[in-house]
Motif scaffolding. Structure first.
Motif, PDB file in Angstrom:
ATOM      1  N   ALA A  63       0.833  -1.208   0.000  1.00  0.00           N
ATOM      2  CA  ALA A  63       0.000   0.000   0.000  1.00  0.00           C
ATOM      3  C   ALA A  63       0.867   1.257   0.000  1.00  0.00           C
ATOM      4  N   GLU A  64       1.963   1.228   0.771  1.00  0.00           N
ATOM      5  CA  GLU A  64       2.863   2.385   0.820  1.00  0.00           C
ATOM      6  C   GLU A  64       3.514   2.616  -0.538  1.00  0.00           C
ATOM      7  N   ARG A  65       3.932   1.552  -1.192  1.00  0.00           N
ATOM      8  CA  ARG A  65       4.546   1.685  -2.518  1.00  0.00           C
ATOM      9  C   ARG A  65       3.546   2.217  -3.539  1.00  0.00           C
ATOM     10  N   ALA A  66       2.307   1.733  -3.475  1.00  0.00           N
ATOM     11  CA  ALA A  66       1.285   2.222  -4.407  1.00  0.00           C
ATOM     12  C   ALA A  66       1.035   3.716  -4.192  1.00  0.00           C
ATOM     13  N   GLN A  67       0.976   4.137  -2.934  1.00  0.00           N
ATOM     14  CA  GLN A  67       0.771   5.554  -2.630  1.00  0.00           C
ATOM     15  C   GLN A  67       1.950   6.385  -3.131  1.00  0.00           C
ATOM     16  N   ARG A  68       3.167   5.891  -2.896  1.00  0.00           N
ATOM     17  CA  ARG A  68       4.358   6.610  -3.351  1.00  0.00           C
ATOM     18  C   ARG A  68       4.366   6.702  -4.877  1.00  0.00           C
ATOM     19  N   TRP A  69       3.996   5.613  -5.559  1.00  0.00           N
ATOM     20  CA  TRP A  69       3.987   5.584  -7.018  1.00  0.00           C
ATOM     21  C   TRP A  69       3.012   6.628  -7.577  1.00  0.00           C
ATOM     22  N   THR A  70       1.816   6.699  -6.995  1.00  0.00           N
ATOM     23  CA  THR A  70       0.827   7.644  -7.520  1.00  0.00           C
ATOM     24  C   THR A  70       1.203   9.088  -7.253  1.00  0.00           C
ATOM     25  N   SER A  71       2.033   9.331  -6.241  1.00  0.00           N
ATOM     26  CA  SER A  71       2.430  10.705  -5.941  1.00  0.00           C
ATOM     27  C   SER A  71       3.669  11.147  -6.723  1.00  0.00           C
ATOM     28  N   MET A  72       4.313  10.211  -7.440  1.00  0.00           N
ATOM     29  CA  MET A  72       5.509  10.552  -8.223  1.00  0.00           C
ATOM     30  C   MET A  72       5.123  11.325  -9.476  1.00  0.00           C
ATOM     31  N   PRO A  73       5.960  12.284  -9.860  1.00  0.00           N
ATOM     32  CA  PRO A  73       5.749  12.919 -11.162  1.00  0.00           C
ATOM     33  C   PRO A  73       5.968  11.898 -12.281  1.00  0.00           C
ATOM     34  N   ARG A  74       5.397  12.143 -13.427  1.00  0.00           N
ATOM     35  CA  ARG A  74       5.467  11.208 -14.562  1.00  0.00           C
ATOM     36  C   ARG A  74       6.914  10.840 -14.910  1.00  0.00           C
ATOM     37  N   GLU A  75       7.804  11.821 -14.929  1.00  0.00           N
ATOM     38  CA  GLU A  75       9.204  11.558 -15.290  1.00  0.00           C
ATOM     39  C   GLU A  75       9.851  10.599 -14.296  1.00  0.00           C
ATOM     40  N   GLN A  76       9.538  10.764 -13.021  1.00  0.00           N
ATOM     41  CA  GLN A  76      10.115   9.891 -11.998  1.00  0.00           C
ATOM     42  C   GLN A  76       9.570   8.471 -12.138  1.00  0.00           C
ATOM     43  N   ARG A  77       8.277   8.344 -12.451  1.00  0.00           N
ATOM     44  CA  ARG A  77       7.702   7.006 -12.681  1.00  0.00           C
ATOM     45  C   ARG A  77       8.356   6.346 -13.883  1.00  0.00           C
ATOM     46  N   ASP A  78       8.624   7.129 -14.939  1.00  0.00           N
ATOM     47  CA  ASP A  78       9.287   6.576 -16.123  1.00  0.00           C
ATOM     48  C   ASP A  78      10.683   6.065 -15.773  1.00  0.00           C
ATOM     49  N   ARG A  79      11.426   6.855 -14.973  1.00  0.00           N
ATOM     50  CA  ARG A  79      12.774   6.420 -14.570  1.00  0.00           C
ATOM     51  C   ARG A  79      12.697   5.156 -13.719  1.00  0.00           C
ATOM     52  N   ALA A  80      11.720   5.113 -12.816  1.00  0.00           N
ATOM     53  CA  ALA A  80      11.569   3.931 -11.959  1.00  0.00           C
ATOM     54  C   ALA A  80      11.213   2.708 -12.808  1.00  0.00           C
ATOM     55  N   GLY A  81      10.339   2.878 -13.772  1.00  0.00           N
ATOM     56  CA  GLY A  81       9.979   1.768 -14.656  1.00  0.00           C
ATOM     57  C   GLY A  81      11.174   1.264 -15.443  1.00  0.00           C
ATOM     58  N   HIS A  82      11.994   2.196 -15.919  1.00  0.00           N
ATOM     59  CA  HIS A  82      13.212   1.819 -16.644  1.00  0.00           C
ATOM     60  C   HIS A  82      14.158   1.050 -15.706  1.00  0.00           C
ATOM     61  N   GLY A  83      14.277   1.516 -14.477  1.00  0.00           N
ATOM     62  CA  GLY A  83      15.126   0.835 -13.503  1.00  0.00           C
ATOM     63  C   GLY A  83      14.636  -0.573 -13.212  1.00  0.00           C
ATOM     64  N   MET A  84      13.312  -0.743 -13.121  1.00  0.00           N
ATOM     65  CA  MET A  84      12.760  -2.085 -12.883  1.00  0.00           C
ATOM     66  C   MET A  84      13.076  -3.015 -14.053  1.00  0.00           C
ATOM     67  N   GLN A  85      12.991  -2.493 -15.277  1.00  0.00           N
ATOM     68  CA  GLN A  85      13.324  -3.309 -16.442  1.00  0.00           C
ATOM     69  C   GLN A  85      14.797  -3.701 -16.429  1.00  0.00           C
ATOM     70  N   ARG A  86      15.663  -2.752 -16.091  1.00  0.00           N
ATOM     71  CA  ARG A  86      17.095  -3.073 -16.012  1.00  0.00           C
ATOM     72  C   ARG A  86      17.335  -4.156 -14.969  1.00  0.00           C
ATOM     73  N   TRP A  87      16.680  -4.035 -13.807  1.00  0.00           N
ATOM     74  CA  TRP A  87      16.844  -4.998 -12.716  1.00  0.00           C
ATOM     75  C   TRP A  87      16.441  -6.397 -13.173  1.00  0.00           C
ATOM     76  N   GLU A  88      15.337  -6.501 -13.894  1.00  0.00           N
ATOM     77  CA  GLU A  88      14.851  -7.805 -14.336  1.00  0.00           C
ATOM     78  C   GLU A  88      15.832  -8.499 -15.265  1.00  0.00           C
TER      79      GLU A  88
END
Length: 144
Positions: A63-88
């Motif tokens: 729940a905390e992660r979902a709340q943090r994700w929705t409060s992130m600006p679009r650019e930050q979410r894009d960077r986080a998504g890219h980081g998750m792909q790199r991690w995988e």
């Protein structure tokens, strides 16, 4: 990537074709959430529902992660998504190295992190190996 995540990624990647009755190779426009049918919405959230129900001790963190994700600006979410792909796509050794580096830099400010990474890039492979042995990543938390 663990089996649950792989199956979820596969299901989500193929879901539009099945849900909308089209071939998986056809490029298409995806509708807004409000335009999805209840069945289509349920297909998207089913993997999350299963994970939520299976892991009651993880619900607060989820729940905390979902709340943090929705409060992130679009650019930050894009960077986080890219980081998750790199991690995988990292090997277990690369992930261990990343954890150790993250742990070492966790309390540093931006300039300190920048200097640390500049020094890291200057190290030889043997120096990096020696540093990682001296500064191992903390134990991983087990999930699922």
């Amino acid at each position: 990537m663990n089996r649950t995540i792989r199956l979820t990624v596969l299901a989500l990647s193929l879901w539009p074709a099945f849900a909308f009755g089209q071939s998986a190779t056809v490029a298409m426009q995806y509708p807004e959430w409000d335009q999805l049918t209840p069945t289509q919405r349920d297909a998207l959230i089913a993997p999350l529902r299963e994970r939520w129900n299976r892991n009651p001790d993880e619900r607060a963190r989820m729940a905390e992660r979902a709340q943090r994700w929705t409060s992130m600006p679009r650019e930050q979410r894009d960077r986080a998504g890219h980081g998750m792909q790199r991690w995988e796509h990292m090997s277990p050794e690369q992930r261990s190295e990343a954890r150790a580096l993250f742990h070492a830099m966790r309390g540093m400010d931006k300039e300190q992190r920048k200097a640390f990474m500049a020094q890291w890039r200057q190290k030889t492979p043997q120096q990096k190996t020696d540093w990682l042995k001296a500064h191992p990543a903390p134990e991983r938390r087990q999930r699922e």
